[in-house]
Design an enzyme around this catalytic site. Sequence first.
Site, short mmCIF file in Angstrom:
data_model
loop_
_atom_site.label_atom_id
_atom_site.label_comp_id
_atom_site.label_asym_id
_atom_site.label_seq_id
_atom_site.Cartn_x
_atom_site.Cartn_y
_atom_site.Cartn_z
CB ALA A 257 -0.91 0.00 1.23
CE LYS B 246 7.95 2.17 -4.81
NZ LYS B 246 7.03 3.07 -4.09
CG ASP C 147 0.18 -2.74 3.55
OD1 ASP C 147 1.11 -2.12 3.00
OD2 ASP C 147 -0.33 -2.39 4.64
CB CYS D 296 10.28 7.15 0.38
SG CYS D 296 9.22 6.74 1.78
#
Length: 449
Positions: A261, A265, A280, A376
């Site tokens: 989630a 991607k 997830d 990230c």
Amino acid sequence: MPPPRFATPTEVPGLAARRIAADVVDGVLHKHRTLDDQLDGAGAHPGLKQLADRDRALMRRLVATTLRRLGTLGHLLSRLLDRGIPTDAPRAQSALLIGAAQILWMDVPDHAAVDLSVRLVQADRRAAKYAGLVNAVLRRCAREGAGIVEEVKGQALDVAPWLLKRWIAHYGEATAKDIAVALGHEPSLDLTVKSEPEQWAARLHGEVLPTATVRTLLHGSVTVLPGFAEGQWWVQDAAAALPARLFSDVAGKSVADLCAAPGGKTAQLAHAGARVTAVDRSAGRMARLKDNMTRLQLEIEPVVADAAEWQPANGSFDAILVDAPCTSTGTIRRHPDVGWLRQEAEIAALSSLQKRLVQKAVSLLKPGGTLVYCTCSLEPEEGEQIIESVLASEDELRRIPVMPGEVAGLSEIVTPAGDLRTLPCHLPHQDPRLGGLDGFYAARLQRRS
């Protein structure tokens, strides 16, 4: 003489948006609640449902601008307040911050920013006594604020000191300052399109990046833009769209997307023809991912499970994407609360989880299969150091270096070791709102046959 009557939020245009913005800023600064928590899902602010789209967009801009410039605002107000920001009335603090943000960085008339901020404190029992103070300070901000901001614009005050120190140590002072400048700009809307990026860029009044992402500026709700309802594109930062591309041809292959989630991607892999199992641990986040896949008309197998403990019934996979939970410091320009909510102490625990997820992925990967790991985060402990550690301990893994040609020739985002490392200051543009990338790290590994 009767007491003065103050207008209710429904009577004064823009006041409801500012009241909710103040609540959200309070939530970040005093209750340590994330923006995602307060703006979406079950915990969202109840007043959002009553806001028109235009006011909702205004509220989000108020919050984002205030948090994006929080360090500079704090310095500014400390200069304008003899005794500092009142600590016994959070509404007075948020009214000052939001008011000053409007005066200095938003297209709001000074008198409106002052008046509406004063109304905010007048309507709050604890803060009402500071109405005169808020009025005086914001009027002074309108006169002197720009000069004070100019004095400190090179000091990177809007980055948490612990983060700036880390970035200087890892990237060098010049790059760290460039990152800080990039984080100060309101970001663009990036879209991954199923096909014909040039046509979608024209329809959405944007441009096509070298990586084929369509970049535009958002005016209003995403859901009313052409192509949304038809599932022709999805929102995804240009940097976030790169890791899934490192698998090359996945058509017909079995691919596991761990920690999947919100699904950008996952959508890329499914659209490329992969048989995707999306995992997830959050049922709520998985429900949203499934909704997105339905809109995009993409088929996946959703699994609600802790990826580190998951035992799939169908054995191993041709390819696995590990988009690991992290401090998310690379996304601060889109999520300006992150820099103020995260703590340096969290990095060690997250690094441990990231390593476990990679080790789990290796156990599920077929011989000869490809593993892409990404975060990230701008912190090396969550990127480069994870991969070096895994390669040192897993003899059956080898790195497959990324070539610049695989990422549209953007050699500056490929490290000497052959991994991806994007920075917020990459991909500059003459209009700062159309430049920049989220900070991402990605590495491609292969299990030996």
